[in-house]
Every structure is written in C-alpha cells, then in structure tokens.
Design an enzyme around this catalytic site. Structure first.
Site, PDB file in Angstrom:
ATOM      1  N   HIS A   1      -6.241  -7.529  -0.272  1.00  0.00           N
ATOM      2  CA  HIS A   1      -6.447  -6.108  -0.597  1.00  0.00           C
ATOM      3  C   HIS A   1      -5.723  -5.760  -1.895  1.00  0.00           C
ATOM      4  CE1 HIS A   1      -6.754  -6.241   3.886  1.00  0.00           C
ATOM      5  NE2 HIS A   1      -7.737  -5.387   3.681  1.00  0.00           N
TER       6      HIS A   1
ATOM      7  N   HIS B   1       0.811  -1.228   0.000  1.00  0.00           N
ATOM      8  CA  HIS B   1       0.000   0.000   0.000  1.00  0.00           C
ATOM      9  C   HIS B   1       0.844   1.279   0.000  1.00  0.00           C
ATOM     10  CE1 HIS B   1      -3.579  -2.352   0.464  1.00  0.00           C
ATOM     11  NE2 HIS B   1      -3.221  -2.830   1.643  1.00  0.00           N
TER      12      HIS B   1
ATOM     13  N   ASP C   1      -2.485 -10.847  -2.071  1.00  0.00           N
ATOM     14  CA  ASP C   1      -3.050 -10.363  -0.816  1.00  0.00           C
ATOM     15  C   ASP C   1      -4.534 -10.049  -1.097  1.00  0.00           C
ATOM     16  OD1 ASP C   1      -2.165  -9.025   1.989  1.00  0.00           O
ATOM     17  OD2 ASP C   1      -3.740  -7.822   1.043  1.00  0.00           O
TER      18      ASP C   1
ATOM     19  N   ASP D   1      -4.906 -12.838   3.957  1.00  0.00           N
ATOM     20  CA  ASP D   1      -6.179 -12.261   4.405  1.00  0.00           C
ATOM     21  C   ASP D   1      -7.317 -12.586   3.440  1.00  0.00           C
ATOM     22  OD1 ASP D   1      -5.022 -10.610   2.524  1.00  0.00           O
ATOM     23  OD2 ASP D   1      -4.893  -8.850   3.830  1.00  0.00           O
TER      24      ASP D   1
HETATM   25 ZN   LIG Z   1      -4.159  -7.296   2.879  1.00  0.00          ZN
END
Ligand SMILES: [Zn+2]
Length: 292
Positions: free
Chosen positions: A150, A113, A148, A227
């Site tokens: 996200h 991120h 991931d 996740d």
């Molecule tokens: Zn994540």
C-alpha cells in the site's frame, strides 16, 4: 549482523477477525527461532516529545484517551502504550543501523498510514516518520523506501517538502488509501496496477533504488511490508519467495546503513517464510564474504 527489535508485548492485543493480528509477528518470530541464532533487542516506548515531532497534540490526546473512531483502527484498551512501544522500536532500529549493524523493528501496530492529525489503515502513530525526524535533527540525510504493497500516505504527508529526505514508494494503485499516483517534490511514487507481474515490480524497484543512489543518503529507512505477496488476502500484487530474496539482495548491494520497520503482510502461514527469504537476501553479501 541483524538485530531484531521485538517485545512479547506486541503479541498481547488483538481484535477478533482483524487482519492486523499478533499471529503475523508470531509467525515471523517462530520462523526466525527455528532457522537460526538471531539477536533480539527489547524496545522501550517513545516519549511524547518524539510523537510531537510528527503528530498534532490533538491526535496524541485522542489516541491516549481512546477517544477516536476509525473502522480500520480498533479502539483497543491501552493502544497508546502499544503504539508508543512500536514507535520506540523504530527509533532503536535506526540507532542500531547508525552503529553499523542492521536494525529491524518487528513491532505492531504499523505506522505508514498515520498522518500528522489522523490515524488510519491499522496505524496510530507514524513509526517511520518519527525515526526519520530524529535522524534529520542529527543532520543525517535520509531516504525512505516504502515497499509495503500500500502507499504510505501518512509518511508522504509528513515528509513532503522536508529538506534532506526523500520518500520513495512502490505500491498497488488503485488500492487503499487511494494516494500515490504521482510523484512530486521529494516524493517519488511507483504505482502498479493490480495483477502487475513480479517482473514489472522489480523494474520499478530498480528505478526506485537508482533514485536513492543518486540522492546519496547517509542512511535508508525501509517500510517493509509483505502484502506484495502473490497470495496476500488484501492486495493483488505478484511477488513470490524468490522475489523477496532478490529484493533483500538488491538492498544489501547498496552498501548503505539501513534500518527496517515492519508494516503490513497478512498471509499468516506464509509470512514467516517470506520474511526469512527477504533477510536471507539481505545477508547475502556477508554470507559470501563481501564486506558491508
Ligand atoms: Zn500494506
């Protein structure tokens, strides 16, 4: 053969009740130590020239001086050192893979991120983008696969429009950070609505691998998060232990030089087992005697 790039320093910092905790990595390491005789390599911190490949001098200075505020990114004393060590681990993982083995960085903080000029989502420096830039300088053709749960908005922002690299991500949408709905230029996004089945996930995963195969990279960097697990506290995807084994096996079947960087995954009591299922799939072809 997998070599895990890991330092006990990654367990040394903690923010009370923050989901990105040292227990995540500790759980993975304990599981690996219980299960087998794995090799560990110690990282050293990356240098500022490496950071400057992807980040602005302003961002580097802010992290170095702890002069930032972001509710997701705690202002930990010495976070600059830990973030440089994490990026250094990513670089070493990529170098291990160039030599023909599998490099897997088990480091924190995560990175996908972090953008050119911003921290965010538990990330300070973009470990994957730094490792990739160093590979591009050596004239390698690189595919990044971000699994991931996200979207890796930072990695996408840094690598978009770059020659000789593609970014491919499968992630929940809508979810943090709110990006990754569309594909464009060299960025291929597979957004999945909350509560998508693992069957749906695997269909997207197969399409993502097809894109990577067609791109024909010299090396693949995988931003690897857990996740996507059905009971992860931060997201609503549906993968199970068996699915992680399948993902590992499918990646292994590409027969490409591949390195891995740990991103998220927040189910502390399960992450060790999920990780072990994934690497068991990865090692499948060598277990069965198929040469890699
Ligand atoms: Zn994540």
């Amino acid at each position: 053969m997998i070599k895990f790039v890991y330092s006990e320093e990654f367990l040394k910092y903690k923010e009370i009740s923050h989901p990105e905790s040292p227990e995540r990595i500790e759980s993975i390491i304990n599981y690996l130590k219980k299960k087998g005789d794995f090799q560990f390599v110690k990282p050293s911190p990356c240098n500022e020239d490496d950071l400057l490949l992807v980040h602005t001098p302003e961002l580097i200075k802010k992290v170095k001086n702890n002069s930032f505020f972001d509710p997701d990114c705690p202002n930990i004393p010495n976070i600059f050192h830990y973030a440089c060590l994490s990026a250094g681990a990513a670089i070493i993982a990529s170098e291990i893979s160039l030599e023909g083995e599998i490099g897997f960085s088990l480091a924190r903080p995560p990175g996908h991120h972090a953008g050119r000029n911003n921290i965010g989502g538990f990330c300070y420096f973009n470990n994957m983008a730094i490792a990739v830039k160093k590979l591009l300088f050596k004239n390698y053709r690189v595919a990044v696969l971000d699994i991931d749960g996200h979207h890796g908005n930072g990695t996408e922002e840094i690598l978009k429009g770059e020659e000789n690299v593609i970014y491919v991500s499968i992630h929940q949408f809508p979810a943090y950070p709110g990006t990754g709905k569309y594909s464009f230029e060299n960025c291929y996004n597979f957004p999945l609505p909350p509560f998508s089945s693992s069957k749906k996930y695997l269909e997207s995963f197969d399409k993502a691998l097809e894109i990577i195969k067609n791109f024909s990279p010299d090396i693949i960097g995988i931003s690897c998060g857990f996740d996507t697990y059905i009971d992860d506290p931060l997201l609503e995807l549906s993968l199970t232990e068996t699915d992680y084994y399948v993902l590992g096996k499918k990646i292994s079947s590409l027969f490409k030089k591949t390195f891995f960087i740990l991103e998220g995954g927040y189910h502390i009591s399960k992450i060790g087992n999920l990780f072990y299922c994934f690497i068991s799939g990865l090692l499948y072809s060598s277990e069965t005697g198929v040469s890699k």
